[in-house]
Design a protein around this motif. Structure first.
Motif, PDB file in Angstrom:
ATOM      1  N   LYS A   3      43.481  50.367  70.217  1.00 40.85           N
ATOM      2  CA  LYS A   3      42.311  50.859  69.502  1.00 40.85           C
ATOM      3  C   LYS A   3      42.447  50.631  68.002  1.00 40.85           C
ATOM      4  N   THR A   4      41.368  50.188  67.389  1.00 37.67           N
ATOM      5  CA  THR A   4      41.287  50.068  65.937  1.00 37.67           C
ATOM      6  C   THR A   4      40.267  51.075  65.429  1.00 37.67           C
ATOM      7  N   THR A   5      40.713  51.979  64.595  1.00 32.31           N
ATOM      8  CA  THR A   5      39.807  52.945  64.006  1.00 32.31           C
ATOM      9  C   THR A   5      39.243  52.378  62.714  1.00 32.31           C
ATOM     10  N   VAL A   6      37.939  52.478  62.559  1.00 31.66           N
ATOM     11  CA  VAL A   6      37.273  51.972  61.354  1.00 31.66           C
ATOM     12  C   VAL A   6      36.851  53.157  60.497  1.00 31.66           C
ATOM     13  N   LEU A   7      37.342  53.170  59.263  1.00 32.99           N
ATOM     14  CA  LEU A   7      37.013  54.215  58.307  1.00 32.99           C
ATOM     15  C   LEU A   7      36.001  53.654  57.313  1.00 32.99           C
ATOM     16  N   VAL A 114      39.537  49.741  56.838  1.00 39.69           N
ATOM     17  CA  VAL A 114      38.591  50.407  55.944  1.00 39.69           C
ATOM     18  C   VAL A 114      37.412  49.481  55.698  1.00 39.69           C
ATOM     19  N   LEU A 115      36.209  49.994  55.894  1.00 35.04           N
ATOM     20  CA  LEU A 115      34.995  49.258  55.588  1.00 35.04           C
ATOM     21  C   LEU A 115      34.432  49.824  54.295  1.00 35.04           C
ATOM     22  N   PHE A 128      29.740  50.864  62.856  1.00 33.75           N
ATOM     23  CA  PHE A 128      31.085  50.366  63.135  1.00 33.75           C
ATOM     24  C   PHE A 128      32.145  51.443  62.933  1.00 33.75           C
ATOM     25  N   CYS A 129      31.780  52.562  62.301  1.00 33.26           N
ATOM     26  CA  CYS A 129      32.768  53.511  61.789  1.00 33.26           C
ATOM     27  C   CYS A 129      33.035  54.680  62.729  1.00 33.26           C
ATOM     28  N   ASP A 130      34.296  55.078  62.756  1.00 34.12           N
ATOM     29  CA  ASP A 130      34.710  56.265  63.501  1.00 34.12           C
ATOM     30  C   ASP A 130      34.676  57.506  62.620  1.00 34.12           C
ATOM     31  N   LEU A 131      34.815  57.329  61.327  1.00 34.30           N
ATOM     32  CA  LEU A 131      34.689  58.414  60.365  1.00 34.30           C
ATOM     33  C   LEU A 131      34.322  57.820  59.013  1.00 34.30           C
ATOM     34  N   VAL A 132      33.788  58.663  58.130  1.00 33.92           N
ATOM     35  CA  VAL A 132      33.318  58.190  56.829  1.00 33.92           C
ATOM     36  C   VAL A 132      33.923  59.041  55.714  1.00 33.92           C
ATOM     37  N   VAL A 133      34.345  58.362  54.650  1.00 35.70           N
ATOM     38  CA  VAL A 133      34.807  59.006  53.422  1.00 35.70           C
ATOM     39  C   VAL A 133      33.864  58.592  52.304  1.00 35.70           C
TER      40      VAL A 133
END
Length: 210
Positions: A3-7, A114-115, A128-133
Motif C-alpha cells: 500500500k502507498t499512502t498519499v498525503l 506527498v501530493l 488520490f489522497c488518504d489524508l490532507v495537511v
C-alpha cells in the motif's frame, strides 16, 4: 503490491506550503509537485497550451510560442469567470499526469507519497489522497511573502489572495493544519510534529536520521 499512502499538502499562496514540502523531501519522502506538473502540461507544443490559446487567444503567448505566465496570471486571477475557464481546461491534464506519477511510486513500493497541490480540492486531486495537511498563515505575512517571492506589486498580490479560499475552507477539509505564524525553526517543528502523528501500515514516517 504494498500500500502507498498519499498525503495531500495544500494551502493558500504565501502560507509556506513550499517550505513544508521541502521538509518532507528532506525526510526522503517523495513529493509530487502539482505546480511543476501544471508548468509541464502547458509546455510549448503540448495540447493543453493549444486548448488555452483557443479559449484565451494567442495573446497569452510570448513571441517564441511559450506561455507568458505573468501576463496570463494577471488576466485570469482578477476575473473569476476566466479563472474558472482556465481551471476547466487545465485540471484534467494535471489530474492525468498526477495519477500516472503516483502509480509509478506505488509500483516502486513507496509507503508514502506527498501530493503538493495548491488547488488540491478545486482540481479534484484530493481523490488520490488518504489524508490532507493544510498550511495557513496570517494574511499580512502571506501578502509580504508573495510580494517578495513573485516580485509583484501589492495590488497584484492582493488580487491573487482574493482568488483563493479562506482559512476555514482548508481547516474543515484537513486532518492536520499547520499554522505558519512564526520563524522557520518553528515551522519545521510543527511540520515534524505532524509527521510524528502520521503512520503508514504501522511504519513511523518520521524515523531518526542515520
Amino acid at each position: 503490491m504494498s500500500k502507498t499512502t498519499v498525503l495531500g499538502l495544500t494551502g493558500q499562496t504565501g502560507a509556506g506550503k513550499s517550505t513544508v514540502s521541502a521538509i518532507f523531501s528532506e525526510r526522503k519522502i517523495p513529493v509530487v509537485d502539482a505546480d511543476q506538473v501544471a508548468r509541464d502540461v502547458v509546455d510549448n507544443g503540448k495540447q493543453c497550451l493549444a486548448d488555452l490559446c483557443l479559449a484565451f487567444t494567442i495573446d497569452i503567448l510570448n513571441g517564441d510560442g511559450t506561455l507568458n505566465r505573468q501576463k496570463f496570471a494577471d488576466l485570469v486571477f482578477g476575473d473569476k469567470a476566466k479563472l474558472k475557464k482556465l481551471n476547466s481546461i487545465i485540471f484534467p491534464y494535471i489530474i492525468e499526469e498526477i495519477g500516472d506519477t503516483i502509480k509509478q511510486y506505488r509500483e516502486a513500493g513507496e509507503p508514502l507519497v506527498v501530493l503538493d497541490a495548491p488547488t488540491l480540492f478545486e482540481s479534484g486531486a484530493d481523490r488520490f489522497c488518504d489524508l490532507v495537511v493544510s498550511v495557513i498563515a496570517p494574511e499580512n505575512e502571506r501578502l509580504n511573502r508573495i510580494i517578495v517571492r513573485d516580485r509583484i506589486s501589492d495590488t497584484q498580490a492582493r488580487t491573487r489572495m482574493k482568488a483563493q479560499h479562506n482559512d476555514a475552507f482548508y481547516t474543515s477539509r484537513s486532518k492536520y493544519v499547520i499554522v505558519n505564524d512564526g520563524d522557520l525553526d518553528t515551522l519545521r517543528e510543527k511540520t515534524l510534529d505532524v509527521l510524528d502523528h502520521v503512520r503508514v501500515d504501522g511504519i513511523d514516517l518520521h524515523p531518526a536520521e542515520e
